[in-house]
Design an enzyme around this catalytic site. Structure first.
Site, PDB file in Angstrom:
ATOM      1  N   HIS A   1       0.862  -1.187   0.000  1.00  0.00           N
ATOM      2  CA  HIS A   1       0.000   0.000   0.000  1.00  0.00           C
ATOM      3  C   HIS A   1       0.898   1.238   0.000  1.00  0.00           C
ATOM      4  O   HIS A   1       1.040   1.913   1.012  1.00  0.00           O
ATOM      5  CB  HIS A   1      -0.881  -0.068   1.256  1.00  0.00           C
ATOM      6  CG  HIS A   1      -1.975   0.946   1.312  1.00  0.00           C
ATOM      7  ND1 HIS A   1      -2.587   1.310   2.486  1.00  0.00           N
ATOM      8  CD2 HIS A   1      -2.579   1.670   0.342  1.00  0.00           C
ATOM      9  CE1 HIS A   1      -3.516   2.218   2.244  1.00  0.00           C
ATOM     10  NE2 HIS A   1      -3.521   2.460   0.949  1.00  0.00           N
TER      11      HIS A   1
ATOM     12  N   ARG B   1     -14.902  11.546  -3.304  1.00  0.00           N
ATOM     13  CA  ARG B   1     -13.750  11.111  -4.102  1.00  0.00           C
ATOM     14  C   ARG B   1     -13.742  11.719  -5.488  1.00  0.00           C
ATOM     15  O   ARG B   1     -14.785  12.068  -6.041  1.00  0.00           O
ATOM     16  CB  ARG B   1     -13.803   9.591  -4.266  1.00  0.00           C
ATOM     17  CG  ARG B   1     -13.687   8.808  -2.969  1.00  0.00           C
ATOM     18  CD  ARG B   1     -12.269   8.754  -2.516  1.00  0.00           C
ATOM     19  NE  ARG B   1     -12.115   8.057  -1.236  1.00  0.00           N
ATOM     20  CZ  ARG B   1     -11.022   7.379  -0.905  1.00  0.00           C
ATOM     21  NH1 ARG B   1     -10.008   7.293  -1.727  1.00  0.00           N
ATOM     22  NH2 ARG B   1     -10.926   6.809   0.271  1.00  0.00           N
TER      23      ARG B   1
HETATM   24  C1  OXD Z   1      -7.523   3.986   1.311  1.00  0.00           C
HETATM   25  C2  OXD Z   1      -7.778   4.438  -0.066  1.00  0.00           C
HETATM   26  O1  OXD Z   1      -6.391   3.652   1.616  1.00  0.00           O
HETATM   27  O2  OXD Z   1      -8.922   4.703  -0.416  1.00  0.00           O
HETATM   28  O3  OXD Z   1      -8.461   3.951   2.108  1.00  0.00           O
HETATM   29  O4  OXD Z   1      -6.808   4.487  -0.842  1.00  0.00           O
HETATM   30 MN    MN Z   2      -5.055   3.591  -0.079  1.00  0.00          MN
END
Ligand code: OXD
Ligand code: MN
Length: 602
Positions: free
Chosen positions: A247, A385
């Site tokens: 991530h 978003r």
């Molecule tokens: C998260 C994303 O990490 O939406 O929640 O990227």
């Molecule tokens: Mn993320």
């Protein structure tokens, strides 16, 4: 939205055809449409969303070819409590995941899936995570009844016939099933602008590389390529095959001599990951460019180094807080061809969200209510978003689609810490870096914390909600990767932009000024910047961090780079408690690192 005209398969791959036939028999859609990934198809999805009342065109003079979508207020975010890892053994899901028996979960979902697409089209979306044909990339085939999901997948991944061609006759693809769970059971059943179901399940079957998602149309619940595939399923595949699915953002840094290095960085949410991925350095002559803002897949190259790709092709970014000040490059990316979800709509057909800039005198908020600055509530949902094509980013690196990936020089971990953790430190080794990642934590912010402001949330490698297997085994995988890569592994750094003074003021300006820390990191990788050994790692030597022209309060640098022995000592019990949750799965290398830290602290 009623069924769309069918489009037939462009593959003879028996595994793909069988998967789609099985899904069709279960979901019972009115028809099936194989997505070909063309621009025309994307436009058709937008038009269908607008015609069906899900989306609305924005003013083309303000935001060309862009739409605003408002979701059901009960479907606005990832649903972590309904997210399951359905491995055969509960122990393989580990202490940080919800677990369910795979057969039982499939039985539950098969009942919910039965007839769930009646009256609708089932879209078949073949997608590639990563440049098609890249040895680091991976393929998925997703079925869904959501045109919103299809349109988003078009932006976020590579979709269509070219993916099926690359897959050929292989059965190595992730199978994704998604439905919003709102069948149009009789011709008279009226559709709603945002169909969803109050029952929601986001489930993963890591051993068979499957994702079964039910009831939500929003974000990571529905765009199965992102968190479900590229992190939860891919992390398991990566462990099995000896690579890493993380991530992390990926950033290219170029110094005034024109030499470049690539940095990957993991931060928990609300720590400015997208901002760092697109930062504009304040130090003369330095350049930063974006490779990715959220996910990073890394494999060893022939030279023994780790090479990374961004598996995505878009940014699914949080809108509130994004502004010309916090992220000018994101704002420039957002000018056209964007799907906006749960932001506010201004009277001139543009979008607005909190901290975007000048407030409009009036707008329609994300719940379609009239809004003014005096309303006393935010106009956009905090998790509103934008879905934006990465290619539109003005600082996208030229290597961002290189199938070979980019060689990673440094990995950064970080969190939001008012005290204890200095502005930057370099890990003493890969194993120590793994330790730092494993104890990564953020203090809860006022918005998220309820009563517990300041309380630490440990989020190892920012993977807490995204690791598809036992996190103890995941730590072991990191250790193993280090053993394999040896001296060619990236250097690991721990950064903290959020250190505060005793009066509660941020000591470091952050944002673009973080480039000063990146410069030190670059030069450490080059072997030119000086560091001093301390019990917690290597810190910038006196004068090694370039603060020329920076206006920081007197004494602030000393505080930012202080080794807080007492603070670290008082944190040891909470690290021990955190490690205890992994029981026998905690690698001995990490217990050893903890013991070494204790000893160094004296
Ligand atoms: C998260 C994303 O990490 O939406 O929640 O990227
Ligand atoms: Mn993320």
């Amino acid at each position: 939205m009623n069924a769309m005209p069918p489009v037939d398969a462009k593959t003879s791959n028996p595994a793909v055809l069988a998967f789609v036939e099985e899904a069709k028999a279960l979901f019972k859609p009115d028809n099936v449409r194989w997505c070909n990934g063309t621009k025309w198809e994307y436009q058709e999805m937008l038009k269908a969303l607008v015609d069906g009342g899900t989306a609305q065109w924005l003013n083309p003079a303000k935001r060309p070819n862009s739409v605003i979508v408002r979701s059901d207020p009960a479907d606005v975010a990832r649903v972590e409590d309904q997210t399951f890892i359905c491995s055969r053994s509960k122990d393989d899901a580990g202490p940080t995941n919800n677990w369910a028996d795979p057969n039982e979960m499939k039985a539950t979902l098969s009942k919910l899936y039965d007839g769930a697409m009646v009256g609708r089209t089932m879209y078949v979306v073949p997608y590639s995570m990563g440049p098609i044909g890249s040895p680091i990339a991976g393929i998925g085939v997703m079925v869904t009844d959501s045109a919103y999901a299809v349109a988003n997948m078009h932006i976020m991944t590579r979709v269509g016939d070219k993916v099926l061609a690359a897959l050929g006759q292989s059965s190595d693809f992730v199978r994704g099933r998604h439905t919003v769970g709102y069948p149009l059971s009789t011709p008279a059943t009226a559709d709603v602008p945002w169909p969803c179901n109050k029952t929601k399940y986001i489930t993963h079957f890591p051993e068979t590389r499957e994702i079964w998602s039910y009831g939500s149309g929003y974000g990571g619940n529905a765009l199965l390529g992102k968190k479900c595939h590229a992190l939860r399923i891919a992390s398991v595949k990566a462990r099995d095959e000896g690579w890493m699915a993380e991530h992390m953002l990926i950033l290219k840094l170029t110094n005034p001599e024109g030499r470049s290095k690539f940095v990957a960085a993991a931060f928990p949410s609300a720590c400015g990951k997208t901002n760092l991925a697109m930062l504009v350095p304040t130090i003369p002559g330095w350049k930063a460019e974006t490779v990715g803002d959220d996910i990073c897949w890394m494999k060893f190259g022939a030279d023994g180094r780790l090479y990374a790709i961004n598996p995505e092709t878009g940014f699914f970014g949080v809108a509130p807080g994004t502004s010309n000040d916090s992220n000018l490059n994101a704002m420039k990316t957002l000018t056209a061809n964007i799907i906006y979800s749960n932001v506010a709509l201004t009277d001139d057909g543009d979008v607005y969200w909190e901290q975007m800039g000048e407030q409009p005198a009036h707008a329609i908020d994300w719940m379609r209510r009239s809004w003014t600055p005096a309303s006393g509530r935010p106009s956009a949902h905090p998790n509103a978003r934008f879905t934006a094509p990465a290619a539109q980013c003005p600082v996208i690196a030229k290597e961002w689609e290189d199938p070979a990936g980019v060689p990673i020089d440094a990995i950064l971990f970080g969190g939001r810490r008012a005290s204890v953790v200095p502005l930057v430190s370099e890990a003493l080794s890969w194993r120590h870096g793994t330790f730092l990642g494993s104890i990564m934590a953020s203090e809860k912010t006022a918005a998220a914390a309820g009563g517990g402001v300041g309380e630490l949330r440990r989020d190892p490698m920012a993977m807490l909600p995204f690791c598809g297997y036992n996190m103890g085994d995941y730590f072991q995988h990191w250790i193993k990767m280090g053993e394999k890569g040896g001296s060619k592994m990236p250097k690991v750094f721990y950064v903290n932009w959020f250190r505060k003074s005793p009066e509660g003021k941020f000591l470091w300006p952050g944002y673009a000024e973080n480039s000063r820390v990146l410069k030190w990191i670059f030069e450490r990788c080059d072997g030119t910047a000086q560091a001093v050994d301390t019990p917690i790692g290597k810190l910038p030597a006196d004068g090694a961090l370039d603060i020329n022209g920076l206006n920081v309060a007197p004494g602030a640098m000393g505080e930012l780079l202080k080794v807080d022995i007492a603070g670290w000592k008082s944190e040891l019990p909470s690290i021990r408690e955190h490690f205890a949750t992994f029981g026998a799965k905690l690698p001995s290398a990490l217990s050893q690192e903890l013991a070494d830290l204790e000893q160094r602290l004296g």
